[in-house]
Design a protein around this motif. Structure first.
Motif, PDB file in Angstrom:
ATOM      1  N   PHE A   1     -59.655  88.888 -88.039  1.00  0.00           N
ATOM      2  CA  PHE A   1     -58.222  89.468 -87.693  1.00  0.00           C
ATOM      3  C   PHE A   1     -57.442  90.240 -89.009  1.00  0.00           C
ATOM      4  O   PHE A   1     -57.992  89.848 -90.071  1.00  0.00           O
ATOM      5  N   SER A   2     -56.806  91.254 -88.411  1.00  0.00           N
ATOM      6  CA  SER A   2     -55.919  91.806 -89.490  1.00  0.00           C
ATOM      7  C   SER A   2     -54.473  91.238 -89.314  1.00  0.00           C
ATOM      8  O   SER A   2     -54.158  90.569 -88.531  1.00  0.00           O
ATOM      9  N   ASP A   3     -53.640  91.817 -90.422  1.00  0.00           N
ATOM     10  CA  ASP A   3     -52.405  91.419 -90.489  1.00  0.00           C
ATOM     11  C   ASP A   3     -51.508  91.944 -89.668  1.00  0.00           C
ATOM     12  O   ASP A   3     -50.226  91.882 -89.740  1.00  0.00           O
ATOM     13  N   ALA A   4     -51.855  92.972 -88.878  1.00  0.00           N
ATOM     14  CA  ALA A   4     -51.129  93.907 -88.154  1.00  0.00           C
ATOM     15  C   ALA A   4     -49.988  93.051 -87.225  1.00  0.00           C
ATOM     16  O   ALA A   4     -48.883  93.812 -86.861  1.00  0.00           O
ATOM     17  N   PHE A   5     -50.036  92.013 -86.784  1.00  0.00           N
ATOM     18  CA  PHE A   5     -49.111  91.360 -85.823  1.00  0.00           C
ATOM     19  C   PHE A   5     -48.126  90.533 -86.519  1.00  0.00           C
ATOM     20  O   PHE A   5     -47.179  90.163 -86.051  1.00  0.00           O
ATOM     21  N   THR A   6     -48.276  90.712 -88.054  1.00  0.00           N
ATOM     22  CA  THR A   6     -46.970  89.677 -88.696  1.00  0.00           C
ATOM     23  C   THR A   6     -45.991  90.724 -88.728  1.00  0.00           C
ATOM     24  O   THR A   6     -46.150  92.005 -88.995  1.00  0.00           O
ATOM     25  N   ALA A   7     -44.779  90.062 -88.816  1.00  0.00           N
ATOM     26  CA  ALA A   7     -43.559  90.584 -89.156  1.00  0.00           C
ATOM     27  C   ALA A   7     -43.485  90.935 -90.744  1.00  0.00           C
ATOM     28  O   ALA A   7     -44.202  90.517 -91.215  1.00  0.00           O
ATOM     29  N   GLU A   8     -42.574  91.963 -90.837  1.00  0.00           N
ATOM     30  CA  GLU A   8     -42.482  92.334 -92.341  1.00  0.00           C
ATOM     31  C   GLU A   8     -42.180  91.303 -93.096  1.00  0.00           C
ATOM     32  O   GLU A   8     -41.380  90.361 -92.815  1.00  0.00           O
ATOM     33  N   GLY A   9     -42.825  91.396 -94.307  1.00  0.00           N
ATOM     34  CA  GLY A   9     -42.566  90.282 -95.103  1.00  0.00           C
ATOM     35  C   GLY A   9     -43.623  89.063 -95.158  1.00  0.00           C
ATOM     36  O   GLY A   9     -43.715  88.437 -96.038  1.00  0.00           O
ATOM     37  N   ILE A  10     -44.149  89.060 -94.122  1.00  0.00           N
ATOM     38  CA  ILE A  10     -45.210  87.960 -94.089  1.00  0.00           C
ATOM     39  C   ILE A  10     -46.395  88.404 -93.960  1.00  0.00           C
ATOM     40  O   ILE A  10     -46.830  89.171 -93.448  1.00  0.00           O
ATOM     41  N   GLU A  11     -47.193  87.720 -94.963  1.00  0.00           N
ATOM     42  CA  GLU A  11     -48.534  88.101 -95.296  1.00  0.00           C
ATOM     43  C   GLU A  11     -49.840  87.305 -94.951  1.00  0.00           C
ATOM     44  O   GLU A  11     -49.343  85.928 -94.565  1.00  0.00           O
ATOM     45  N   THR A  12     -50.953  87.618 -95.112  1.00  0.00           N
ATOM     46  CA  THR A  12     -51.959  86.828 -94.765  1.00  0.00           C
ATOM     47  C   THR A  12     -52.211  85.364 -95.596  1.00  0.00           C
ATOM     48  O   THR A  12     -52.240  84.425 -95.050  1.00  0.00           O
ATOM     49  N   ILE A  13     -51.578  85.624 -96.843  1.00  0.00           N
ATOM     50  CA  ILE A  13     -51.432  84.336 -97.575  1.00  0.00           C
ATOM     51  C   ILE A  13     -50.439  83.327 -96.933  1.00  0.00           C
ATOM     52  O   ILE A  13     -50.690  82.081 -97.257  1.00  0.00           O
ATOM     53  N   ASP A  14     -49.556  83.705 -96.578  1.00  0.00           N
ATOM     54  CA  ASP A  14     -48.601  82.818 -95.868  1.00  0.00           C
ATOM     55  C   ASP A  14     -49.155  82.270 -94.689  1.00  0.00           C
ATOM     56  O   ASP A  14     -49.068  80.699 -94.521  1.00  0.00           O
ATOM     57  N   ILE A  15     -49.773  82.855 -93.879  1.00  0.00           N
ATOM     58  CA  ILE A  15     -50.404  82.196 -92.787  1.00  0.00           C
ATOM     59  C   ILE A  15     -51.393  81.094 -93.445  1.00  0.00           C
ATOM     60  O   ILE A  15     -51.925  80.051 -92.844  1.00  0.00           O
ATOM     61  N   ALA A  16     -52.328  81.660 -94.154  1.00  0.00           N
ATOM     62  CA  ALA A  16     -53.439  80.643 -94.735  1.00  0.00           C
ATOM     63  C   ALA A  16     -52.693  79.369 -95.232  1.00  0.00           C
ATOM     64  O   ALA A  16     -53.076  78.544 -95.013  1.00  0.00           O
ATOM     65  N   LYS A  17     -51.700  79.528 -95.978  1.00  0.00           N
ATOM     66  CA  LYS A  17     -50.942  78.401 -96.756  1.00  0.00           C
ATOM     67  C   LYS A  17     -50.450  77.418 -95.440  1.00  0.00           C
ATOM     68  O   LYS A  17     -50.348  76.330 -95.803  1.00  0.00           O
ATOM     69  N   ALA A  18     -49.952  78.132 -94.768  1.00  0.00           N
ATOM     70  CA  ALA A  18     -49.511  77.176 -93.628  1.00  0.00           C
ATOM     71  C   ALA A  18     -50.392  76.382 -92.716  1.00  0.00           C
ATOM     72  O   ALA A  18     -50.108  75.381 -92.301  1.00  0.00           O
ATOM     73  N   LEU A  19     -51.644  77.126 -92.783  1.00  0.00           N
ATOM     74  CA  LEU A  19     -52.716  76.136 -92.001  1.00  0.00           C
ATOM     75  C   LEU A  19     -52.965  74.920 -93.032  1.00  0.00           C
ATOM     76  O   LEU A  19     -53.422  74.046 -92.247  1.00  0.00           O
ATOM     77  N   ILE A  20     -52.668  75.033 -94.272  1.00  0.00           N
ATOM     78  CA  ILE A  20     -53.059  73.768 -95.024  1.00  0.00           C
ATOM     79  C   ILE A  20     -52.045  72.649 -94.580  1.00  0.00           C
ATOM     80  O   ILE A  20     -52.521  71.593 -94.361  1.00  0.00           O
ATOM     81  N   ASP A  21     -50.842  73.010 -94.380  1.00  0.00           N
ATOM     82  CA  ASP A  21     -49.976  71.959 -93.647  1.00  0.00           C
ATOM     83  C   ASP A  21     -50.178  71.497 -92.201  1.00  0.00           C
ATOM     84  O   ASP A  21     -49.819  70.319 -91.930  1.00  0.00           O
ATOM     85  N   GLU A  22     -50.805  72.208 -91.582  1.00  0.00           N
ATOM     86  CA  GLU A  22     -51.430  71.773 -90.369  1.00  0.00           C
ATOM     87  C   GLU A  22     -52.712  70.860 -90.606  1.00  0.00           C
ATOM     88  O   GLU A  22     -53.405  70.450 -89.405  1.00  0.00           O
ATOM     89  N   GLY A  23     -53.128  70.683 -91.782  1.00  0.00           N
ATOM     90  CA  GLY A  23     -54.526  69.896 -91.847  1.00  0.00           C
ATOM     91  C   GLY A  23     -55.783  70.736 -92.155  1.00  0.00           C
ATOM     92  O   GLY A  23     -56.842  70.157 -91.864  1.00  0.00           O
ATOM     93  N   TYR A  24     -55.772  71.974 -92.285  1.00  0.00           N
ATOM     94  CA  TYR A  24     -56.943  72.804 -92.279  1.00  0.00           C
ATOM     95  C   TYR A  24     -56.967  73.376 -93.827  1.00  0.00           C
ATOM     96  O   TYR A  24     -56.096  73.603 -94.096  1.00  0.00           O
ATOM     97  N   HIS A  25     -58.267  73.654 -93.988  1.00  0.00           N
ATOM     98  CA  HIS A  25     -58.528  74.664 -94.900  1.00  0.00           C
ATOM     99  C   HIS A  25     -58.210  75.850 -94.445  1.00  0.00           C
ATOM    100  O   HIS A  25     -58.477  76.268 -93.386  1.00  0.00           O
ATOM    101  N   PRO A  26     -57.838  76.856 -95.450  1.00  0.00           N
ATOM    102  CA  PRO A  26     -57.453  78.294 -94.728  1.00  0.00           C
ATOM    103  C   PRO A  26     -58.780  79.128 -94.596  1.00  0.00           C
ATOM    104  O   PRO A  26     -59.800  78.594 -94.977  1.00  0.00           O
ATOM    105  N   MET A  27     -58.664  80.003 -93.686  1.00  0.00           N
ATOM    106  CA  MET A  27     -59.852  81.127 -93.558  1.00  0.00           C
ATOM    107  C   MET A  27     -60.055  81.938 -94.839  1.00  0.00           C
ATOM    108  O   MET A  27     -59.061  81.909 -95.965  1.00  0.00           O
TER     109      MET A  27
END
Lengths: 447, 494, 447, 494
Positions: free
Chosen positions: D385-411
């Motif tokens: 997937f690319s980050d085209a769907f994210t709002a301004e200012g939200i990056e791939t790394i933010d999605i990855a780190k948020a996955l950690i809080d859900e109990g997963y290792h990031p992609m």
């Protein structure tokens, strides 16, 4: 000393804080005459891992491992394959080095596995409820007898002639200490149903076994009927838990209490211990059960959780009025059992049982084809008794020389019962066609 | 995160083992075949491993931190012991193999027996008891058998048990057909000698005494030799509960104190892992007076140097009280215990006892100003406190649960019964000073809050995998196994 | 299939969600001619644990384990005792089944152990900094040579005559591919100091080894001086990490880069791999280092934590400008090393080294007493070379028949160097006095 | 809870091993003795075990949950493999023992080599590379050696590498003395054939191509056979990066695609544990054209059935490019990989590939409506997937780190480079549908928050053992080892 973290400085600091001169101060209450000066005699001082490992390895090397060649010993303990992941699970620090789950908030791992174990045992035995395990099958059997006397308020227990003699001995010992009469029926290869004739209205329970020590499988339903007719209970025993995948389980035969040895699932032979006693009964008898029970509940946030429960039956609460003095279960063996059973699943166990049965059928055919051998067990799961034209002990010794561990002589288990020419042998999924052929060939050579 | 039950995760079709296909042999069960499948679910190996790893994370363990459960001796479990127990020559041998093929196993049992006898200065040991309580049972059965031999089993029924005893003691006595007579503790936490003497005034019904030493208050019974003499004079036997042997190994030999029987918890003193509640092992040492009545089986060494199992009640075992269980005892625990004993050696075992006692006294010294130490003087390997220091409404359990939030397993609570709201702390020799200091700091701060009546303690733990569990609910209508949830039938359209 | 959780129902459901007919749809891009129909030929279908374990055990049984008898092979890999707790630690799921710590928030376990490892290696080698490990000692050596050429911008590397020939070969191969000239000095038992004479102002580095392949220990300080005098670097190599407890370490000899094999600490023999390459250097060279580095930092809350750092040297950032193409370290072997080293402590390592040295001294004395044997190594730690009056290969074969693995023939490592009568042998803390006596007795018998 | 460093916990006096006392032999070091002690601390065994157990709890692992790192193939590691690798006959043998005493080890290498050749349909395999990148190196060195044999090594220097390649590919090419020439990806995420053809117009300097297939976008290179033909026509060799072999084992044999060399990551495809960053193992299969140049050592079977190591560049190995490392390769990984291959068998390996691809397509299907799938059609074993769907200012790394809080290792993040803010998800065949559903639910919810510009994502993770770490600070002034803290001198009294 690798296991002791205190340094000399620590010890000195701590003595100072305490205000003691030396550790001798702490032992001031010990009568002078009982104080040991220096160290105990005979025992060497501490040794490193390498030295200890060498010593222990030498002892181990003097034993013949079951996996090292054709192996046919059963009679209460069985050589099965245990998946590698089971041993990894039970060596996990949080399971291996924890205590009885008395603090459930930080012991849900142990408690949930116990709850799963209880559910599995109940399903395997087709009984309503199971406890969190006993020391082993034999002590479970003894506790079942005593429990039956509590439940029926009667003082007589009748043991079948096919009950494992060690189970019978343990049961007799526990019962007799408590003034319970124990009647042992005559040893017989196919005599479980004789229990039905022996029951009277003084009887607390009948204890029958299927598969029994001679390997004979028996539908104990008539025994259950006879027992219930006289107000007695049926205790149904098994020593080979794998049989539950194929053979009629206690609950389908009307048993009130089912007890057995769980070693076959998840646990190695270990020269006889530690093993894991399975104990199940009908719903009606649950508050008479000995041993630990794990039950479901909720926490302060309403989440599902598990705790040890009905502990008012137990000795730390009831003291001299407890149902039993047992205060440990066989925790880690229970975990091994439940982990292996979880890997197997119902279908896997069934298939495993079929493989065991087929191996035993092949073994019986191969041995029966040896001139002079007579298979004695009429219906069997994975073990049976056979008669040889020679002394069984001599036959086993000669098989041993041929690298084959051929079974147990019946006279070891039933001394004085004129079974000097009978061998009990078992086959499992670990038994290969080559093993069977080697056994038959060696036997042919010998007799 | 909640981990589902295997019944919720798995399916009956799944299996985590691969087995060869059966050949289809006609079965020889004679119709004795299972009718209903078990219906049990299976998990693939990845699922199973993850299930157990996740569950494990909800457990506390010694490997993670201090586990100061008094009377349980939660010490470090050396990994060498696990490795040795898994050697095929120990782990993969059958209890009924021809004895010629298991000489190393029999030698090992004999060697461990030798060191247990050496450390206790007792002439005999029964190796087969499967746990501490089973060892107590063994000891009391030898006493019973001795009374049978003396023809006094019907008359000597009374067993004295201090009120501070482990609950298993009275339960065991009753299981062996004895009657329990409780004796009181004195103000120093030891047996009240006046009460004891009073109980012994009538002595012809005395079977013996069951005494824990060091006792459950963590104290050495000062009058133990006099107690032994009094019991023996009364015609009874002295059973010593060896649960606390860890305090004195290498410093005091129970055989020098006049005892007749004592079980040894291999899983406490000699560090076989507790495994979440077992397996244990409880070899029981016996005096000359009781040795003949020891249970079968036992190992003897024949003149030709071969080791042999005596399995039946005959010959040298003709006075034995019988068999306690199938086979020959907890071999897996024997291997670990012998490895432990040889690793520590005579000097190491002594040092371990001393460090265990030093650590307990350090905890007592650090905490006695903020918590209530009910008895004066030094303790042995465990430090006892009562709840006298707490404010109204704050109980021992609140302090215990608050410890969880500090990252520790609680101490033993409400035991021994002789002290109100008892807290029994056994740090063991496995703790470093730094670890003890952290623990004392945490407990000190909780104790201060308890003294001030901090209500927040009653809600603890807050940080554990679960909050406090409702034990009453569990017992009221016990749910002891998983059952398929009943799906409500769809409501019929009107 | 025990490793695959998807059930047939799952697969069908998932295909439906995806909107595919079958998994074949996913492989539509594969050229028709390259699509494999059915399964690959020759390989049997899936087998259970028991069958696989039998097969593998048969293979294992065809090898003679080092622990099974007197064993004296060294020359780059060493039989040491590894504490049982080390293997338990590396089998811990969270270490065993995790990845490179690219997400430091959930990888502090790995990262902190790497930081501790780096500190230990720096202290052991007496160097300023160490990286988080390389594949093994030989590849570390090759990388050190290339690093020296980067740092000095010179294109010539000189190898001592005592450098392990496999290390020399790996170094030559890597250098020559990059157009770096490699000069191999003549093989010599005690010739490390010849490096000092060979250096010129084209030289990027001198590579010497102590203890070298013949066991000779050498103070390389004169070599360091000579190198520095010409603007070259000294790379100091060791293959026996335990020697660092007793023998002058690279940093004390003025080395600029220290590389070596860490197998001896924490890791088994494993027939040559996986091992763990140690790599350390002076502060000045740190940004030229290949391999991973773990560094200290803080998190958003200001707490101390660790991350992989200076990754701008690495290929996933720098691609064709990276210092090396290496993108794995030897993670688990690193953990084994650091855990064992933590158990040993500095004092323990020193004592272990002394025991190794004493065992080797005893072995040398015992062999020297055999008529015809000549010890060739003048100064040694735990291994040495000796000359026999016979062909070494024949001697080793006869020792083998006597149950003794006597060492490595020098001609295996130095073919064509006229060392047909030389044996390299090692002793460690695992070598007993009985082993040594047996070796000497057997050798006396043979020659 | 923070766990101290061993340097803060331990003392130089402490040791967790017990060694016999040295005899005091006069040393024969000739003065080459260490001057300064290391000063390293030791820990007792209980302290050490606890230290590592506590640290382990700060790690995420496959055994605990989904580890969807694209291109890393974090699949289940069977425990049987660990058990087998520890058999003394494998774990406790020396690489330089007489070959007669290690016939089983040599046979094992030969057997594993056979199955690797079978699964790839390639005639030869070099077993000694120690990791994937080492395998690449091996492959490129055989190409270099072949060019030497052709006398073209000085002229053929150019290696084509797609921009989507793993970073190791260009690094490896350079390390072998080649020059890298990047080729573009087309809109379908595959090699742009026009660009390729353009690059091949001048062909006399072409050494070869390094191509990953399935490629790093998780796609099968549709034109792969044409690419192979073009490269061969240009006089170059085709190196295939085998990192993604897991998608096609048992369904496609790389040898049928025209490749000349491909490394196989045993630690990916054949599940030897990743161990926190190694050890790996990278056997490299070779075509007839390259086989003669394979590195030493290798195993041959002699006429008498004995296995033999060819260790030197002579005889059958006279054209070898040399030796890559000491000894014979990653034996420990060979044992595990062979155990894995035999356990799965021909049917299981194929099913595993299919399940891996099915799982990836399921993730793609579940998420493509909320995240941006840059390329049409099905994927292989990883979903990009690319980050085209994210709002301004939200990056791939933010999605990855948020996955950690859900109990997963990031992609895998920001790779491959051909897609902006790439997120590459490889679930592997080890995940159940239920596990995938939970993961997709979690990621879906994060994706929605990212699309809405939820600033809280930028602070993630909140629930991990640590918050986001400052990598810039770490690199600016690197602290690469622990140093004794400098204690401020006491201020002199005025």
């Amino acid at each position: 000393m690798r296991y002791l973290p205190l340094t000399a400085d620590d010890r000195a600091d701590m003595l100072k804080t305490i205000g003691a001169k030396s550790v001798d101060d702490f032992y001031a209450d010990v009568p002078e005459s009982a104080r040991l000066h220096g160290t105990v005699d005979g025992l060497p001082n501490h040794q490193g891992e390498l030295a200890v490992e060498r010593h222990m390895s030498k002892l181990a090397a003097k034993n013949r491992a079951a996996s090292s060649g054709p192996f046919f010993v059963g009679a209460g303990a069985y050589k099965h394959h245990v998946p590698a992941s089971v041993d990894m699970i039970i060596q996990r620090s949080e399971f291996l080095t924890t205590y009885t789950p008395y603090q459930p908030e930080i012991a849900q791992g142990t408690l949930q596995t116990l709850f799963e174990f209880q559910t599995q045992v109940a399903a395997l035995t087709a009984m309503d409820v199971a406890n969190a395990s006993m020391y082993d099958g034999s002590t479970a059997c003894a506790e079942a007898a005593v429990m039956a006397t509590r439940a029926t308020r009667r003082k007589k227990v009748i043991l079948s002639g096919g009950l494992h003699p060690h189970y019978a001995a343990a049961t007799k010992m526990l019962c007799e200490a408590q003034g319970i009469e124990v009647v042992q029926l005559e040893h017989a290869i196919d005599g479980e149903l004789a229990l039905a004739d022996a029951v009277d209205d003084q009887t607390a329970c009948l204890i029958g076994q299927s598969p029994n020590t001679f390997g004979t499988v028996t539908d104990l339903s008539p025994v259950a009927e006879a027992a219930h007719g006289k107000g007695a209970l049926l205790v149904s025993v098994f020593t080979e838990a794998v049989s539950l995948g194929l053979v009629t389980p206690p609950g389908e035969m009307g048993a009130d209490i089912a007890v057995g040895e769980g070693q076959s699932i998840g646990n190695g032979l270990n020269f006889g211990g530690p093993y894991v006693g399975l104990f199940a009964c009908t719903q009606k008898l649950v508050r008479q059960m000995p041993g630990r029970l794990c039950g479901e509940t909720t926490d302060a946030d309403g989440k599902r959780g598990f705790v040890l429960t009905l502990s008012t039956r137990e000795q730390h609460i009831r003291r001299d009025k407890a149902t039993s003095n047992i205060c440990t279960n066989s925790g880690l063996c229970t975990l091994a059992f439940t982990a292996h059973m979880t890997l197997l699943g119902g279908k896997g166990l069934e298939q495993l049982a079929v493989l065991n049965h087929e191996a035993a059928c092949d073994l019986a055919d191969a041995l029966a084809a040896v001139p002079g051998v007579e298979i004695l067990t009429p219906r069997f799961f994975n073990e049976f008794a056979f008669r040889t034209p020679m002394n069984a002990e001599a036959v086993l010794a000669m098989l041993d020389e041929a690298g084959i561990v051929g079974g147990v002589r019946a006279s070891r288990l039933f001394p004085g019962d004129h079974m000097g020419d009978v061998i009990l042998c078992a086959a499992t999924e670990c038994t290969t066609q080559e093993d069977i052929a080697a056994y038959a060939a060696a036997l042919k050579e010998i007799i | 995160q909640a981990e589902g039950l295997i019944f919720e995760i798995g399916t009956p079709e799944t299996t985590g083992v691969d087995l060869p296909a059966p050949k289809g042999t006609k079965n020889r069960l004679g119709g004795v075949a299972r009718k209903q499948p078990t219906g049990l679910p299976g998990l693939s190996e990845p699922q199973a491993v993850r299930h157990y790893m996740r569950l494990s994370q909800k457990n506390y363990a010694i490997d993670l931190g201090l586990f100061p459960l008094g009377s349980c001796t939660m010490k470090h479990n050396p990994r060498l012991n696990e490795k040795i127990a898994r050697l095929p020559g120990f782990g993969d041998i059958h209890p009924l193999q021809p004895q010629a093929t298991v000489q190393g196993a029999l030698e090992l049992i004999d060697e461990l027996a030798t060191w247990l006898k050496t450390l206790t200065n007792m002439p005999a040991v029964a190796m087969s008891p499967k746990a501490g309580a089973h060892g107590e049972f063994c000891g009391m059965m030898t006493i019973r058998q001795a009374l049978i031999a003396r023809g006094e089993v019907e008359t000597r029924k009374r067993v004295l048990v201090p009120e501070s005893a482990h609950g298993t003691n009275p339960a065991t006595a009753v299981q062996c057909g004895f009657i329990v007579d409780e004796i009181k503790a004195n103000k120093r936490g030891r047996v009240d000698m006046e009460d004891l003497k009073a109980k012994l005034e009538k002595s012809d019904d005395i079977a013996g005494i069951m005494l824990t030493n060091p006792n459950t208050c963590g104290l050495f019974e000062t009058d133990i030799k006099e107690i032994a003499d009094l019991i023996h004079e009364a015609g009874g036997y002295f059973y010593c509960d060896g649960a606390n042997f860890n305090a004195i190994v290498g410093r005091v030999r129970p055989g020098d104190l006049g005892i007749d029987a004592m079980h040894i918890n291999l899983h406490k003193t000699f560090s076989t892992p507790h495994g979440g509640g077992g397996p244990g092992s409880g070899p029981t040492v016996l005096s000359e007076a009781l040795a003949p009545y020891a249970p079968v089986p036992f190992v003897v060494k024949d003149a030709d140097g071969m080791f042999r199992l005596v399995e039946d009640i005959e010959g040298v075992a003709s006075e034995s009280f019988g068999r306690m269980a199938a086979f020959h005892g907890q071999m897996g625990m024997f291997v670990r215990a012998l490895t432990y004993i040889l690793s520590h050696g005579a000097d190491g075992l002594k040092q371990a006892s001393e460090d265990a006692v030093l650590n307990a006294n350090y905890v007592q010294a650090r905490l006695k100003s903020v918590m209530t130490a009910p008895f004066d003087g030094y303790c042995m390997h465990e430090a006892l406190f009562s709840d006298a220091f707490t404010a109204e409404g704050i109980e021992t359990i609140d302090i215990a649960k608050a410890l969880i939030d500090e990252g520790y397993h609680p101490m033993t609570m409400y035991f021994p019964l002789v002290v109100h709201g008892a807290m029994l702390i056994e740090p063991t020799e496995s703790e470093s000073k730094a670890e003890l200091d952290r623990f004392c700091d945490a407990l000190e701060s909780i104790a201060r809050r308890a003294a001030q009546g901090d209500e927040a303690l009653k809600g603890a733990p807050y940080l554990a995998p679960m909050r406090r569990l409702d034990e009453t609910k569990a017992a009221r209508k016990p749910v002891l196994k998983w059952e398929e949830p009943v799906v409500a039938p769809p409501v019929a359209a009107e």
